[in-house]
Scaffold this motif. Structure first.
Motif, PDB file in Angstrom:
ATOM      1  N   ASN A  38      15.374 -47.605   3.595  1.00  0.00           N
ATOM      2  CA  ASN A  38      16.376 -47.516   2.838  1.00  0.00           C
ATOM      3  C   ASN A  38      17.622 -46.828   3.216  1.00  0.00           C
ATOM      4  O   ASN A  38      18.999 -47.381   2.819  1.00  0.00           O
ATOM      5  CB  ASN A  38      15.884 -46.898   1.510  1.00  0.00           C
ATOM      6  CG  ASN A  38      14.767 -47.562   0.897  1.00  0.00           C
ATOM      7  OD1 ASN A  38      14.610 -49.024   1.095  1.00  0.00           O
ATOM      8  ND2 ASN A  38      13.989 -47.034  -0.062  1.00  0.00           N
ATOM      9  N   ARG A  81      17.744 -51.500   5.781  1.00  0.00           N
ATOM     10  CA  ARG A  81      16.930 -52.358   6.320  1.00  0.00           C
ATOM     11  C   ARG A  81      16.075 -52.810   5.017  1.00  0.00           C
ATOM     12  O   ARG A  81      15.730 -52.364   4.098  1.00  0.00           O
ATOM     13  CB  ARG A  81      16.101 -51.923   7.592  1.00  0.00           C
ATOM     14  CG  ARG A  81      16.931 -51.545   8.480  1.00  0.00           C
ATOM     15  CD  ARG A  81      17.585 -52.562   9.354  1.00  0.00           C
ATOM     16  NE  ARG A  81      18.391 -52.184  10.626  1.00  0.00           N
ATOM     17  CZ  ARG A  81      17.971 -52.083  11.685  1.00  0.00           C
ATOM     18  NH1 ARG A  81      16.398 -52.096  11.849  1.00  0.00           N
ATOM     19  NH2 ARG A  81      18.563 -51.875  12.752  1.00  0.00           N
ATOM     20  N   GLU A  82      15.002 -53.738   5.531  1.00  0.00           N
ATOM     21  CA  GLU A  82      14.085 -54.150   4.500  1.00  0.00           C
ATOM     22  C   GLU A  82      12.847 -53.424   4.338  1.00  0.00           C
ATOM     23  O   GLU A  82      12.216 -53.354   5.712  1.00  0.00           O
ATOM     24  CB  GLU A  82      13.827 -55.668   4.789  1.00  0.00           C
ATOM     25  CG  GLU A  82      12.791 -56.445   3.745  1.00  0.00           C
ATOM     26  CD  GLU A  82      12.509 -57.939   4.030  1.00  0.00           C
ATOM     27  OE1 GLU A  82      11.995 -58.498   3.340  1.00  0.00           O
ATOM     28  OE2 GLU A  82      12.713 -58.374   5.091  1.00  0.00           O
ATOM     29  N   TRP A  83      12.355 -52.876   3.309  1.00  0.00           N
ATOM     30  CA  TRP A  83      11.131 -52.360   3.162  1.00  0.00           C
ATOM     31  C   TRP A  83      10.252 -53.164   2.290  1.00  0.00           C
ATOM     32  O   TRP A  83      10.682 -53.452   1.229  1.00  0.00           O
ATOM     33  CB  TRP A  83      11.154 -51.032   2.360  1.00  0.00           C
ATOM     34  CG  TRP A  83      10.218 -50.323   1.913  1.00  0.00           C
ATOM     35  CD1 TRP A  83       9.545 -50.198   0.715  1.00  0.00           C
ATOM     36  CD2 TRP A  83       9.199 -49.481   3.001  1.00  0.00           C
ATOM     37  NE1 TRP A  83       8.410 -49.508   0.660  1.00  0.00           N
ATOM     38  CE2 TRP A  83       8.298 -48.966   1.832  1.00  0.00           C
ATOM     39  CE3 TRP A  83       9.485 -49.010   4.210  1.00  0.00           C
ATOM     40  CZ2 TRP A  83       7.317 -48.260   2.374  1.00  0.00           C
ATOM     41  CZ3 TRP A  83       8.472 -48.273   4.503  1.00  0.00           C
ATOM     42  CH2 TRP A  83       7.431 -47.682   3.753  1.00  0.00           C
ATOM     43  N   LEU A  84       8.985 -53.420   2.738  1.00  0.00           N
ATOM     44  CA  LEU A  84       8.086 -54.189   2.078  1.00  0.00           C
ATOM     45  C   LEU A  84       6.860 -53.431   1.922  1.00  0.00           C
ATOM     46  O   LEU A  84       6.141 -52.746   2.843  1.00  0.00           O
ATOM     47  CB  LEU A  84       7.618 -55.619   2.942  1.00  0.00           C
ATOM     48  CG  LEU A  84       8.888 -56.340   2.878  1.00  0.00           C
ATOM     49  CD1 LEU A  84       8.404 -57.694   3.677  1.00  0.00           C
ATOM     50  CD2 LEU A  84       9.107 -56.913   1.471  1.00  0.00           C
TER      51      LEU A  84
END
Length: 777
Positions: free
Chosen positions: A103, A107-110
């Motif tokens: 975060n 970036r992308e956190w899934l």
């Protein structure tokens, strides 16, 4: 180094001052993605390694600009390896660590929940959800407070979950009305009754052709897995019960070989063969199933024999009894062979022609077969690694305390598998029995490690424990119970179609925290009662009845098709080669090293130059430069040569550096050599093969491969340059001839040319094919 040593050393490498930054910098340029599987069983040291490797992934500009990812697969509900220091809380902490880093880097956190089961049918998953819906069962399994709920990908497939009433002790016969109560009656242990009931149920399924509706086929022994929490006495009873009914069983997943009675008898026999004067060992051998000498006969042999050894007494008394005479004959024969045959051959003869296997299995039961096979396997393994001797083998075997571990996942056979829940993690089976459900974790501990400080704590004797110790032990006990419940979750979710939960009563009431109590409390909410009765199955004495719980559903979807099971082929006559003697083995081919001349080489340029290591060092440096410099742009070659030759490791004086530099650059700049270092060329090409009955192992200095021809070039340094090819030494021509013949087989139809590059001149000297037709040896 064992695995823990490797983890500790790797972590130290990534933390060592002055070294760690360089290591991480080099790794930063080669790592794009990190995948961590079974992350719930990762211990803190392993997590620190992962965190160090991923440090630069989300820290701005790294050594590479491509998108880099961390992909973690794990289920905290299945964290069951605390003895390897795995901790579910560490999983949660590391998840938060990476979430914060991702975060912060925008970036992308899934985060994807693992709630869809592709393995189990709906009744199995409904039972698991119902059991762990209760707070006392969910504690330690659902760490993040979420309710445990599964979705079945196999919706509509038939499945069954049953909870059987507990087995209790029973007498092997009912006393008659007129029989005195003082008569001794053997008690059938409850775990033995349960093992026989499970074996009887499986035997009935196989005899009646029980069908797995979800798979549209009959049930096979390989579909069944019996999972226990510990390797206890139940495992032996289960093996015995299955083998007595002729049900194929894979044996125990682990066993300590030297603790098996059959192996102890074989070891005792080996010790007697090494030292016949050992009376106690001989007495044990005679009493074993191998000879089956009764107590009275053995006492008569041993009593009042004075200083006479038991072996001498046995030989004297052999004429009085057929059994004693047979024992003396067999022991004498094995004594005569013990010093002259390898251990495997000796024991194979004892177990085979000597009747040992038959006698051991008759006395100890069919469950002794697995230890005997493993014993012979270890005898073969010992002979492969050591000088074969009986004394060495017995010492190696007993000192190692070998634990045999079978990998049932690697070799799937059509046999019932008996495993611990720990060993079954990652495996699955259509039918699973959970019989070891009563015992709770053992909370006795000799030394306790405090959780926050990782300090060892000892409890003084009596009631003098400090409050800090008691608080730490209470927390440790809670963690033990939490892992105990996670182990139950793993055991339950190994079942694909059917799950049978059972157990046996002990002298104490089943504890409230045990698996059976948790499962019964949860299944009451969703399962219906049914009448359970095994008296018709295993007899009125050993059978028992009671109220069980059942949860099932019919088949409403198309069955799950499976590839045909590759059954073992029927035993037929041996192949033809089994009865024919093997052909004589050919002599191994003689090694052929073209770069190591077998004849005399021409002298070096001047007798005043140093020979020995310096001479070879110069040649190696020239070869290395001619290999590497063509990769540099022409304008950068001289600077690269200077840097390389000036390295302290070479120890070259300035004059020698200049000589080598001028020599190599002159070769690269010579117009005749331009094609040698073009795009179609390769340096230091290894070449192996069979040429004329010889094993070839060589390396070509420079190889140019074009559409219609191949050029082989061999460098010659520190040699007088001949004026004509007729003056070239025969050893050099033979070397090129070998290379030429080998490449003619690799590139048929192309013109194979050879040349020598005299670096001192420099001069590229083609060698005509007529000069390369001599013998290779």
């Amino acid at each position: 180094l064992d695995f823990d040593d490797l983890v500790a050393t790797a972590l130290d490498l990534l933390r060592r001052p002055g070294v760690a930054p360089w290591v991480l910098f080099k790794l930063d340029g080669g790592l794009d993605h990190i995948l961590i599987d079974e992350a719930q069983d990762t211990n803190p040291e392993q997590w620190r390694i992962v965190a160090a490797l991923a440090e630069e992934f989300f820290a701005g500009e790294g050594a590479r600009s491509s998108l880099r990812t961390v992909f973690v697969v794990g289920d905290m509900k299945q964290s069951i390896f605390s003895f390897q220091r795995a901790d579910p809380q560490a999983f949660l902490d590391m998840r938060q660590h990476f979430q914060d880093r991702v975060n912060a880097a925008r970036r992308e956190w899934l985060e994807l929940p693992l709630d869809i089961s592709f393995r189990s049918t709906e009744p199995v998953l409904q039972a698991v959800d119902a059991i762990f819906r209760r707070p006392e069962a969910r504690d330690g399994v659902a760490f993040d407070g979420r309710e445990i709920h599964h979705f079945a990908q196999r919706a509509g497939h038939a499945g069954i979950v049953e909870l059987w009433p507990l087995a209790a002790s029973a007498l092997d016969e009912d006393p008659g009305a007129d029989e005195l109560p003082v008569a001794y009656k053997r008690v059938v242990a409850p775990h033995a009754r349960l093992a026989r009931a499970i074996a009887g149920t499986i035997a009935q399924w196989l005899a009646n052709g029980e069908r797995l509706e979800a798979r549209d086929r009959t049930l096979r022994p390989g579909d069944i897995m019996v999972l226990v929490r510990r390797r206890n006495e139940f495992v032996g009873e289960m093996l015995r019960a299955l083998k007595q009914r002729g049900i194929p069983v894979a044996g125990a997943d682990r066993l300590i070989l030297i603790e098996q009675l059959a192996v102890q008898d074989l070891v005792a026999l080996g010790r007697f063969l090494l030292l016949p004067e050992d009376d106690l060992t001989l007495a044990a051998v005679l009493k074993s199933p191998l000879f089956d000498i009764d107590e009275e006969t053995l006492f008569d042999l041993c009593y009042a024999r004075g200083e006479q050894t038991l072996w001498n007494r046995l030989r004297i008394r052999a004429a009085s009894s057929l059994k004693l005479r047979q024992a003396v004959d067999r022991l004498s024969m094995w004594l005569s062979r013990a010093d002259f045959v390898p251990p495997y051959e000796l024991y194979a003869e004892i177990l085979g022609a000597g009747g040992g296997r038959r006698a051991l299995l008759h006395r100890l039961g069919p469950e002794a077969e697995d230890p005997l096979e493993e014993f012979l396997g270890l005898a073969l393994a010992y002979e492969r690694e050591h000088v074969p001797s009986l004394q060495g083998f017995l010492r190696w075997l007993t000192a190692a305390e070998t634990e045999v571990k079978r990998d049932f996942a690697a070799h799937l056979r059509d046999e019932v598998r008996i495993m611990t829940v720990h060993g079954a993690k990652g495996l699955e089976a259509p039918v699973v029995f959970l019989p070891d459900t009563i015992a709770a974790p053992d909370h006795r501990v000799a030394m306790l490690w405090s959780k926050p400080d990782e300090l060892p704590l000892w409890k003084p004797p009596g009631d003098h424990a400090a409050s800090f110790y008691m608080a730490e032990k209470s927390a440790w006990r809670d963690r033990q119970l939490q892992e105990y419940r996670r182990l139950l979750y793993v055991g339950l979710t190994r079942a694909q179609d059917r799950l049978y939960i059972c157990g046996w009563q002990t002298l104490r009431k089943p504890p409230d925290v045990c698996w059976y109590t948790l499962c019964r409390a949860g299944l009451r909410d969703c399962a219906r009662p049914f009448t359970f009765d095994t008296r018709a199955l295993i007899g009125a004495v050993e059978g028992w009845s009671g109220e069980g719980l059942r949860l099932d559903c019919p088949q409403t979807a198309p069955p799950q098709r499976e590839p045909a099971f590759a059954a073992e082929s029927a035993v037929g006559p041996p192949p033809n080669w089994a009865t024919r003697p093997p052909p004589p083995e050919p002599d191994p081919p003689r090694l052929l090293f073209p770069s190591r001349p077998t004849g005399e080489e021409p002298p070096i340029l001047s007798p005043l130059k140093t020979v020995g290591p310096d001479r070879f060092k110069r040649g190696l440096l020239v070869h290395r430069l001619l290999q590497s410099l063509p990769e540099f742009p022409k304008a950068e070659r001289e600077a690269a040569v200077r840097r390389f030759l000036a390295l302290p490791t070479h120890g070259l004086p300035v004059e020698e550096q200049d000589n080598i530099r001028h020599e190599t650059l002159a070769v690269l700049d010579h117009p005749d050599c331009a094609a040698l270092f073009g795009p179609h060329s390769q340096a230091e090409v290894p070449l192996v093969g069979l040429i004329g009955g010889h094993a070839l192992s060589g390396q070509i200095d420079r190889l140019v491969i074009e559409e219609h021809q191949v050029l082989i070039v061999d460098y010659k340094t520190m040699r007088p340059v001949p004026t004509h090819e007729d003056e070239v030494a025969a050893v050099y021509l033979r070397q090129l001839a070998i290379y030429r013949q080998a490449l003619a087989r690799i590139y048929p139809g192309r013109d194979i040319r050879c040349a020598l590059l005299w670096t001192q001149a420099p001069l590229l000297m083609p060698i005509s094919p007529g000069k390369l037709t001599g013998p290779l040896s």
